[in-house]
Design a protein around this motif. Structure first.
Motif, short mmCIF file in Angstrom:
data_model
loop_
_atom_site.label_atom_id
_atom_site.label_comp_id
_atom_site.label_asym_id
_atom_site.label_seq_id
_atom_site.Cartn_x
_atom_site.Cartn_y
_atom_site.Cartn_z
N GLY A 175 0.74 -1.19 -0.06
CA GLY A 175 0.08 0.03 0.07
C GLY A 175 0.68 1.32 -0.07
N ILE A 176 2.20 1.17 0.13
CA ILE A 176 2.88 2.47 -0.03
C ILE A 176 3.53 2.78 -1.57
N ARG A 177 2.79 3.69 -2.30
CA ARG A 177 3.06 4.03 -3.44
C ARG A 177 3.14 5.43 -3.41
N GLU A 178 3.60 6.10 -4.63
CA GLU A 178 3.45 7.46 -4.92
C GLU A 178 2.26 8.28 -4.81
N GLY A 179 2.34 9.35 -4.21
CA GLY A 179 1.08 10.15 -3.94
C GLY A 179 0.48 9.82 -2.80
N LYS A 180 0.72 8.68 -2.04
CA LYS A 180 0.03 8.24 -0.75
C LYS A 180 0.65 9.17 0.50
N THR A 181 -0.16 9.51 1.34
CA THR A 181 -0.04 10.18 2.59
C THR A 181 0.28 9.27 3.56
N LEU A 182 1.27 9.33 4.36
CA LEU A 182 1.71 8.49 5.55
C LEU A 182 2.02 9.52 6.71
N VAL A 183 1.61 8.76 7.63
CA VAL A 183 1.89 9.27 9.06
C VAL A 183 2.85 8.44 9.79
N VAL A 184 3.96 8.81 10.34
CA VAL A 184 4.80 8.09 11.21
C VAL A 184 4.21 8.05 12.48
N VAL A 185 3.84 6.69 13.01
CA VAL A 185 3.27 6.26 14.08
C VAL A 185 4.32 6.15 15.43
N ALA A 186 5.54 5.45 15.12
CA ALA A 186 6.47 5.12 15.80
C ALA A 186 7.75 4.91 15.01
N LYS A 187 8.95 5.33 15.80
CA LYS A 187 10.53 5.03 15.23
C LYS A 187 10.96 4.01 16.70
N HIS A 188 11.24 2.79 16.52
CA HIS A 188 11.60 1.98 17.67
C HIS A 188 13.12 2.34 17.99
N PRO A 189 13.32 2.47 19.24
CA PRO A 189 14.81 2.56 19.53
C PRO A 189 15.83 1.48 18.90
N LEU A 190 17.16 2.04 18.92
CA LEU A 190 18.20 1.02 19.04
C LEU A 190 18.09 0.34 17.60
N GLY A 191 18.08 1.20 16.66
CA GLY A 191 17.67 0.72 15.12
C GLY A 191 16.68 -0.18 14.69
N GLY A 192 15.62 0.01 15.66
CA GLY A 192 14.42 -0.85 15.48
C GLY A 192 13.53 -0.31 14.23
N PRO A 193 12.56 -0.96 13.88
CA PRO A 193 11.75 -0.65 12.70
C PRO A 193 10.92 0.76 12.99
N VAL A 194 10.38 1.33 11.74
CA VAL A 194 9.68 2.30 11.71
C VAL A 194 8.06 1.73 11.44
N VAL A 195 7.21 2.40 12.22
CA VAL A 195 5.59 2.35 12.08
C VAL A 195 5.07 3.40 11.34
N VAL A 196 4.32 3.04 10.18
CA VAL A 196 3.70 4.21 9.44
C VAL A 196 2.08 3.55 9.31
#
Length: 80
Positions: free
Chosen positions: A36-57
């Motif tokens: 579901g991530i494609r050009e023109g889509k709006t994303l909101v960053v929900v969380a950035k996990h510490p210590l190099g963990g994943p990003v939740v959008v």
């Protein structure tokens, strides 16, 4: 209003961005489009996990988790 181009990894939680382009192989782009991530889509960053963990959008009302390497290759436009 100024539009700045940043990577998804640069955004802080709560910040909204519109996908501008991808920096990756066609296979990488295809993988993102299938979740579901494609050009023109709006994303909101929900969380950035510490210590190099994943990003939740959030995209289209659902949460998607991306590794930092993937998030670094998603270029977004952010209005400031």
């Amino acid at each position: 209003m100024i539009i700045m181009e940043e990577t998804l990894l640069d955004l802080e939680p709560g910040v909204r961005g519109t996908v501008a382009r991808f920096a990756g192989t066609p296979g990488f782009v295809r993988k993102l489009r299938t979740i579901g991530i494609r050009e023109g889509k709006t994303l909101v960053v929900v969380a950035k996990h510490p210590l190099g963990g994943p990003v939740v959008v959030e995209v289209d009302g659902r949460e998607v988790t991306l590794g930092r390497g993937m998030a670094r290759r998603v270029i977004v436009d952010v209005a400031t």
